[in-house]
Write a protein that holds these residues in place. Structure first.
Motif, PDB file in Angstrom:
ATOM      1  N   GLY A  18      68.623 -85.194 -56.480  1.00  0.00           N
ATOM      2  CA  GLY A  18      67.446 -84.385 -56.214  1.00  0.00           C
ATOM      3  C   GLY A  18      66.905 -84.535 -54.812  1.00  0.00           C
ATOM      4  N   GLN A  19      67.342 -85.572 -54.078  1.00  0.00           N
ATOM      5  CA  GLN A  19      66.889 -85.756 -52.721  1.00  0.00           C
ATOM      6  C   GLN A  19      67.762 -84.948 -51.766  1.00  0.00           C
ATOM      7  OE1 GLN A  19      66.891 -89.927 -51.882  1.00  0.00           O
ATOM      8  NE2 GLN A  19      65.195 -90.383 -53.257  1.00  0.00           N
ATOM      9  N   THR A  20      67.221 -84.721 -50.574  1.00  0.00           N
ATOM     10  CA  THR A  20      68.002 -84.030 -49.555  1.00  0.00           C
ATOM     11  C   THR A  20      69.140 -84.929 -49.088  1.00  0.00           C
ATOM     12  OG1 THR A  20      66.030 -82.851 -48.833  1.00  0.00           O
ATOM     13  CG2 THR A  20      67.916 -82.908 -47.310  1.00  0.00           C
ATOM     14  N   PRO A  21      70.366 -84.455 -49.102  1.00  0.00           N
ATOM     15  CA  PRO A  21      71.485 -85.298 -48.674  1.00  0.00           C
ATOM     16  C   PRO A  21      71.327 -85.762 -47.221  1.00  0.00           C
ATOM     17  CG  PRO A  21      72.268 -83.348 -49.821  1.00  0.00           C
ATOM     18  CD  PRO A  21      70.807 -83.139 -49.568  1.00  0.00           C
ATOM     19  N   ASP A  22      71.708 -86.996 -46.957  1.00  0.00           N
ATOM     20  CA  ASP A  22      71.647 -87.540 -45.608  1.00  0.00           C
ATOM     21  C   ASP A  22      72.809 -87.026 -44.771  1.00  0.00           C
ATOM     22  OD1 ASP A  22      69.365 -88.933 -46.022  1.00  0.00           O
ATOM     23  OD2 ASP A  22      70.346 -90.858 -46.445  1.00  0.00           O
ATOM     24  N   ARG A  23      72.544 -86.905 -43.478  1.00  0.00           N
ATOM     25  CA  ARG A  23      73.621 -86.595 -42.537  1.00  0.00           C
ATOM     26  C   ARG A  23      74.394 -87.874 -42.256  1.00  0.00           C
ATOM     27  NH1 ARG A  23      73.287 -82.132 -39.318  1.00  0.00           N
ATOM     28  NH2 ARG A  23      73.931 -83.291 -37.477  1.00  0.00           N
ATOM     29  N   LEU A  24      75.684 -87.765 -42.294  1.00  0.00           N
ATOM     30  CA  LEU A  24      76.548 -88.931 -42.119  1.00  0.00           C
ATOM     31  C   LEU A  24      77.503 -88.670 -40.972  1.00  0.00           C
ATOM     32  CD1 LEU A  24      77.289 -91.721 -43.452  1.00  0.00           C
ATOM     33  CD2 LEU A  24      79.116 -90.505 -44.627  1.00  0.00           C
ATOM     34  N   THR A  25      77.338 -89.411 -39.874  1.00  0.00           N
ATOM     35  CA  THR A  25      78.285 -89.312 -38.775  1.00  0.00           C
ATOM     36  C   THR A  25      79.478 -90.214 -39.061  1.00  0.00           C
ATOM     37  OG1 THR A  25      77.318 -91.142 -37.518  1.00  0.00           O
ATOM     38  CG2 THR A  25      76.360 -88.944 -37.184  1.00  0.00           C
ATOM     39  N   LEU A  26      80.530 -90.030 -38.280  1.00  0.00           N
ATOM     40  CA  LEU A  26      81.709 -90.875 -38.459  1.00  0.00           C
ATOM     41  C   LEU A  26      81.376 -92.331 -38.174  1.00  0.00           C
ATOM     42  CD1 LEU A  26      84.698 -91.187 -39.061  1.00  0.00           C
ATOM     43  CD2 LEU A  26      85.193 -90.622 -36.670  1.00  0.00           C
ATOM     44  N   ALA A  27      80.568 -92.582 -37.140  1.00  0.00           N
ATOM     45  CA  ALA A  27      80.180 -93.957 -36.821  1.00  0.00           C
ATOM     46  C   ALA A  27      79.373 -94.572 -37.965  1.00  0.00           C
ATOM     47  CB  ALA A  27      79.372 -93.989 -35.525  1.00  0.00           C
ATOM     48  N   ASP A  28      78.477 -93.786 -38.573  1.00  0.00           N
ATOM     49  CA  ASP A  28      77.716 -94.279 -39.722  1.00  0.00           C
ATOM     50  C   ASP A  28      78.648 -94.625 -40.879  1.00  0.00           C
ATOM     51  OD1 ASP A  28      75.264 -93.997 -38.460  1.00  0.00           O
ATOM     52  OD2 ASP A  28      74.965 -91.956 -39.192  1.00  0.00           O
ATOM     53  N   ALA A  29      79.611 -93.763 -41.121  1.00  0.00           N
ATOM     54  CA  ALA A  29      80.548 -93.993 -42.220  1.00  0.00           C
ATOM     55  C   ALA A  29      81.363 -95.268 -41.994  1.00  0.00           C
ATOM     56  CB  ALA A  29      81.482 -92.789 -42.372  1.00  0.00           C
ATOM     57  N   GLU A  30      81.812 -95.480 -40.772  1.00  0.00           N
ATOM     58  CA  GLU A  30      82.582 -96.688 -40.473  1.00  0.00           C
ATOM     59  C   GLU A  30      81.734 -97.940 -40.655  1.00  0.00           C
ATOM     60  OE1 GLU A  30      85.658 -94.776 -37.161  1.00  0.00           O
ATOM     61  OE2 GLU A  30      83.856 -95.835 -36.514  1.00  0.00           O
ATOM     62  N   ALA A  31      80.496 -97.912 -40.127  1.00  0.00           N
ATOM     63  CA  ALA A  31      79.619 -99.077 -40.266  1.00  0.00           C
ATOM     64  C   ALA A  31      79.291 -99.339 -41.732  1.00  0.00           C
ATOM     65  CB  ALA A  31      78.335 -98.854 -39.461  1.00  0.00           C
ATOM     66  N   LEU A  32      79.070 -98.281 -42.492  1.00  0.00           N
ATOM     67  CA  LEU A  32      78.765 -98.411 -43.914  1.00  0.00           C
ATOM     68  C   LEU A  32      79.931 -99.044 -44.668  1.00  0.00           C
ATOM     69  CD1 LEU A  32      76.683 -97.760 -46.119  1.00  0.00           C
ATOM     70  CD2 LEU A  32      77.726 -95.506 -46.335  1.00  0.00           C
ATOM     71  N   ALA A  33      81.141 -98.607 -44.367  1.00  0.00           N
ATOM     72  CA  ALA A  33      82.317 -99.153 -45.047  1.00  0.00           C
ATOM     73  C   ALA A  33      82.533-100.621 -44.698  1.00  0.00           C
ATOM     74  CB  ALA A  33      83.557 -98.342 -44.669  1.00  0.00           C
ATOM     75  N   LEU A  34      82.320-100.984 -43.426  1.00  0.00           N
ATOM     76  CA  LEU A  34      82.533-102.372 -43.011  1.00  0.00           C
ATOM     77  C   LEU A  34      81.505-103.314 -43.627  1.00  0.00           C
ATOM     78  CD1 LEU A  34      83.470-101.942 -39.233  1.00  0.00           C
ATOM     79  CD2 LEU A  34      84.991-102.347 -41.179  1.00  0.00           C
ATOM     80  N   ARG A  35      80.316-102.793 -43.948  1.00  0.00           N
ATOM     81  CA  ARG A  35      79.312-103.622 -44.604  1.00  0.00           C
ATOM     82  C   ARG A  35      79.505-103.665 -46.116  1.00  0.00           C
ATOM     83  NH1 ARG A  35      75.764-100.835 -41.151  1.00  0.00           N
ATOM     84  NH2 ARG A  35      75.074 -99.511 -42.889  1.00  0.00           N
ATOM     85  N   ASN A  36      80.070-102.606 -46.673  1.00  0.00           N
ATOM     86  CA  ASN A  36      80.031-102.438 -48.118  1.00  0.00           C
ATOM     87  C   ASN A  36      81.362-102.680 -48.814  1.00  0.00           C
ATOM     88  OD1 ASN A  36      78.635-101.446 -50.599  1.00  0.00           O
ATOM     89  ND2 ASN A  36      80.124 -99.787 -50.443  1.00  0.00           N
TER      90      ASN A  36
END
Length: 426
Positions: A18-36
């Protein structure tokens, strides 16, 4: 589509339903994967555990001190126990004290074991880098896969809208007896084909988003809005330079090289098994309760022990030979991976170069297909062309649009593979 509800990693919050989807850049995706991603955690803990093996090997340099408390109740006048060639006084007593064992030298065996452990710890760190690179490649591949599938979906939907418009026009003309029902049938076939293409494109989008979620380390998908990527600069034309870079920087090759060095050091240590070992021993303590024939209430002693291996059934020789053979096998593994890496880099470069050249050609193809469709439409409207000619032009235009939509992201994916092959992803 499954949604990851209310979860957050670091500063990045995964949108809830129900929330507005966040914008995800490639750099954000890489940082997210390395943390998660759990593979990062596993490799990190493994590296930390491997570093402790160095401390385990170095422990042989330090003294071993133990506290002892002994109580015994012996038969009166007992002096000899079975199983001993030397006499031992068996007496009733209660004693406490400490004992010390300090290695003086084992002629380099421990130092070889420490060096072997250090090489394996460095290999574990390189393996962590290898895992990071693999995750980054998965993220980039999945990210571009989503962008590409969404671009294809847009092209397929545009083609469907265009064919539906054509069907309505042809149907109206047929109702006015200006076109035949055969033309309507052909138009309906094209609409059905376009609908199938849209369904396939929608399915591909869902699959690619699931792939991206897995690459980010999630077990559910989330409705991210992905930010488009620019086409990177021209490829380095010097393939051999890229091969040399890969042989220098590839973390998986570094892992094998470190393990090979560790195997060689371990082989040296096993060779020194037959060398003597010199230890200093000491013991001291008190005997508050003892046999009345003993004059002292305490005890103390120090000595040197030299252990010289003589015969153990060929165990040391077998261990030495095994270690040497494993070291040679590890060296061959390094050579084998070097050959594979050289091949992978060249393949990745040729693939990237092909997709780069394909970019300009597909755009030209779109322009030509659009022109051909415009002419075919004009001929059909003027009654000079058939519905078959128009249908072929529409098919060619749709195919060109889809090829152009996927060409950019195919190139970005190939560039990511090339970056991984040369060890640039870390």
């Amino acid at each position: 589509m499954c949604i990851l509800l209310g979860s957050s990693i670091g500063h990045f919050v995964v949108p809830a339903f129900g929330q507005t989807p966040d914008r995800l850049t490639l750099a954000d995706a890489e940082a997210l994967a390395l943390r998660n991603h759990p593979r990062i955690g596993s490799a990190t803990f493994t590296a930390e555990a491997t570093r402790k093996v160095v401390d385990e090997a170095r422990a042989a340099y330090l003294p071993v001190v133990a506290a002892n408390v002994t109580g015994a109740d012996a038969l009166q006048d007992s002096t000899i126990a079975a199983g001993n060639l030397t006499t031992s006084s068996l007496s009733t007593r209660f004693a406490s004290g400490v004992s010390l064992l300090q290695m003086v030298t084992d002629f380099g065996r421990t130092s070889s074991l420490v060096r072997s452990a250090r090489f394996r710890a460095e290999a574990a760190n390189d393996n962590l880098t290898r895992v990071r690179a693999g995750i980054l490649l998965d993220v980039q591949t999945a990210y571009f896969e989503v962008l590409g599938s969404e671009a294809v979906q847009k092209a397929a939907q545009a083609a469907l809208d265009s064919r539906r418009l054509t069907l309505r026009q042809v149907t109206a003309l047929a109702q006015s007896s200006l076109k035949s029902t055969l033309d309507v049938s052909f138009a309906q076939v094209l609409v059905s084909e376009a609908e199938l293409a849209v369904y396939q494109a929608e399915d591909d989008v869902q699959k690619s988003r699931a792939h991206l979620a897995a690459a980010l380390g999630f077990d559910h998908t989330a409705p991210f809005i992905l930010v488009d990527q620019d086409v990177p600069s021209v490829l380095n034309p010097d393939v051999e330079a890229l091969v040399r870079q890969a042989l220098r920087d590839r973390p998986d090759l570094n892992v094998l090289q470190r393990n090979s060095a560790a195997s060689q050091e371990y082989a040296k240590a096993e060779k020194k098994l037959s060398y003597p070992t010199v230890n200093i021993l000491g013991a001291a303590g008190g005997i508050p309760e003892h046999d009345p024939t003993l004059a002292r209430d305490d005890y103390g002693a120090a000595g040197v022990n030299i252990n010289i291996p003589v015969f153990n059934g060929g165990l040391f020789a077998a261990r030495r030979t095994e270690a040497a053979l494993r070291a040679q096998a590890a060296s061959k593994d390094v050579q084998d991976l070097s050959v594979q890496i050289s091949h992978e880099v060249r393949d990745a470069w040729f693939d990237a170069n092909y997709t780069l050249r394909r970019l300009s050609v597909t755009q030209q193809l779109v322009n030509q297909a659009n022109l051909a469709l415009h002419l075919a439409q004009a001929r059909y409207d003027a009654g000079l062309g058939s519905i078959v000619e128009l249908n072929q032009a529409q098919l060619a235009q749709t195919s060109a649009e889809i090829d152009a939509a996927s060409a950019k992201y195919d190139y970005l994916t190939r560039r990511a593979s090339l970056d991984y092959a040369i060890g640039a992803l870390r």
